[in-house]
Design a protein around this motif. Structure first.
Motif: not given
Length: 188
Positions: A141, A144-146, A148, A164, A179-184
């Motif tokens: 996760i 993946k956020a990095k 993005m 992050l 990281a989940a917040s960034v992906l969202k």
């Protein structure tokens, strides 16, 4: 530890249960058929299942294999000495501990103690595996956020990682949640 004794008669269940009660920290239940044992294993958590081979409705070997594949219980099988050569190898290959009959109480208790210690060790290993799986998921996760942040915000990897970390510290949440917040936010 919760132990289930499975045998084809009430008398043998009673004998096995009384031997099991001599072992410290053991809560014993019993049943007299493989079908009942299957339901009990699927409905409840057992630490050890002792099967007195053969059972009235099945051999018991299939039950032992099912228990090992469908639960986290350890299986001990009681087998007559004359059947050890034909059944013992197959049972041991499946991971079942074999105790020959007639039962010698000190040997039986020692086998149960072995099963208890092995079960505790396996449980510790399972917990460690779950912890590592969660860590791997967190790394996926975060990576993946990095990615993005790198692709959408033209950051380099170090900047994305610092972003992050700072986000997690500022919001007082875990790095995974940041990281989940960034992906969202990128999905919206």
């Amino acid at each position: 530890m919760r132990v289930l004794a499975v045998s084809s008669s009430e008398k043998s269940c009673s004998t096995i249960s009384s031997l099991l009660r001599e072992v410290e920290d053991v809560d014993v239940s019993s049943c007299i058929s493989g079908a009942t044992a299957r339901r009990m294993v699927l409905d409840e958590n057992w630490d050890i299942v002792v099967i007195n081979y053969p059972l009235s409705d099945e051999s018991g070997l299939e039950l032992g294999e099912m228990i090992l594949s469908e639960s986290e219980a350890f299986v001990v099988m009681l087998i007559r000495e004359d059947l050890l050569s034909s059944i013992g190898y197959e049972a041991e290959e499946a991971g079942i501990v074999i105790v020959s009959k007639p039962i010698i109480p000190p040997v039986f208790r020692q086998s149960i103690h072995l099963a208890q210690s092995t079960k505790k060790r396996l449980d510790a290993l399972r917990r460690e595996i779950r912890r590592l799986e969660m860590k791997v998921e967190e790394i996926k996760i975060v990576d993946k956020a990095k990615c993005m942040l790198i692709s959408k915000n033209s950051m380099d990897e170090d900047s994305a990682h610092r972003f992050l970390l700072k986000s997690a510290m500022d919001k007082r949440i875990s790095l995974r949640d940041a990281a989940a917040s960034v992906l969202k936010s990128f999905k919206e």
